[in-house]
Design a protein around this motif. Structure first.
Motif, short mmCIF file in Angstrom:
data_model
loop_
_atom_site.label_atom_id
_atom_site.label_comp_id
_atom_site.label_asym_id
_atom_site.label_seq_id
_atom_site.Cartn_x
_atom_site.Cartn_y
_atom_site.Cartn_z
N LEU A 81 0.83 -1.20 0.00
CA LEU A 81 0.00 0.00 0.00
C LEU A 81 0.87 1.26 0.00
O LEU A 81 0.64 2.17 -0.80
CB LEU A 81 -0.93 -0.02 1.21
N HIS A 82 1.88 1.31 0.84
CA HIS A 82 2.78 2.47 0.87
C HIS A 82 3.51 2.64 -0.46
O HIS A 82 3.66 3.75 -0.96
CB HIS A 82 3.79 2.34 2.01
N GLU A 83 3.94 1.54 -1.06
CA GLU A 83 4.65 1.61 -2.34
C GLU A 83 3.74 2.15 -3.44
O GLU A 83 4.14 3.01 -4.23
CB GLU A 83 5.17 0.23 -2.73
N VAL A 84 2.52 1.66 -3.48
CA VAL A 84 1.58 2.10 -4.52
C VAL A 84 1.25 3.59 -4.34
O VAL A 84 1.24 4.35 -5.31
CB VAL A 84 0.30 1.24 -4.51
N VAL A 85 1.02 4.01 -3.10
CA VAL A 85 0.71 5.41 -2.85
C VAL A 85 1.88 6.30 -3.22
O VAL A 85 1.70 7.38 -3.81
CB VAL A 85 0.28 5.62 -1.38
N THR A 86 3.09 5.86 -2.94
CA THR A 86 4.28 6.63 -3.33
C THR A 86 4.33 6.79 -4.84
O THR A 86 4.62 7.87 -5.35
CB THR A 86 5.56 5.93 -2.81
N ASN A 91 2.05 10.79 -10.07
CA ASN A 91 1.24 10.54 -11.26
C ASN A 91 0.14 11.61 -11.38
O ASN A 91 -0.78 11.63 -10.57
CB ASN A 91 0.62 9.15 -11.17
N PRO A 92 0.21 12.47 -12.38
CA PRO A 92 -0.81 13.52 -12.51
C PRO A 92 -2.21 12.97 -12.77
O PRO A 92 -3.20 13.68 -12.57
CB PRO A 92 -0.31 14.37 -13.68
N ALA A 93 -2.33 11.72 -13.21
CA ALA A 93 -3.64 11.13 -13.45
C ALA A 93 -4.28 10.59 -12.18
O ALA A 93 -5.45 10.20 -12.19
CB ALA A 93 -3.53 9.99 -14.48
N GLU A 152 -4.08 2.94 -13.67
CA GLU A 152 -3.56 1.57 -13.69
C GLU A 152 -2.22 1.51 -12.97
O GLU A 152 -1.39 2.39 -13.11
CB GLU A 152 -3.39 1.12 -15.15
N TRP A 153 -2.06 0.44 -12.20
CA TRP A 153 -0.82 0.24 -11.43
C TRP A 153 0.16 -0.56 -12.28
O TRP A 153 -0.21 -1.54 -12.90
CB TRP A 153 -1.12 -0.50 -10.13
#
Length: 154
Positions: A81-86, A91-93, A152-153
């Motif tokens: 979760l922390h990695e994805v939020v970082t 990401n401007p989108a 998208e991740w």
């Protein structure tokens, strides 16, 4: 190799895991400080073990064989979760949002928190939703409304 049978695929996964374990065990301490080239760019060698764990856990869910994000260890889900939020922060989108996960004393913020919805739920559910592995059924949004639509991740 995706067209191979289940036994061949399982054998391949086991053998690649053994090769990875052997390589990690053989790494001299000073080598962990090196930078390695990955398909996504340079990465610290020390992050390779995390990267392997992330791949195994996330793609285990992708197999749709009964392993769910709720089965992720809590520490894994929180780190993911922390990695994805970082990643979303740059990401401007990415829509602005505040994330709160159960038991956390702090919030994770994407974009400007002023007026942004707050999304709350278990860390595995938040991580699954942000990585496209869940629809966020257990998440709540305040003020009441739909979940933001993250990009998208990976």
């Amino acid at each position: 190799g995706a067209g191979r049978g289940p036994a061949d695929l399982l054998d391949d996964v086991r053998r690649s895991g053994q090769r990875f374990d052997t390589a990690v065990a053989a790494m001299p301490v000073e080598a962990w400080g090196a930078t390695v080239q990955t398909r996504r760019g340079p990465w610290p060698a020390a992050m390779l073990v995390w990267g392997r764990l992330r791949e195994v856990e996330v793609h285990h869910v992708d197999l749709a064989a009964g392993y769910r994000p709720a089965d992720w260890p809590e520490a894994f889900a929180q780190r993911l979760l922390h990695e994805v939020v970082t990643g979303l922060a740059g990401n401007p989108a990415a829509p602005a949002m505040v994330l709160r996960f159960d038991g956390a004393a702090s919030e994770l913020v994407v974009g400007d928190p002023e007026g942004a919805p707050t999304v709350t739920g278990p860390a595995p559910e938040l991580a699954a939703w942000l990585t496209g592995r869940g629809a966020g059924e257990l998440l709540t949004v305040e003020p009441d409304g739909p979940l933001p639509n993250p990009p998208e991740w990976i």
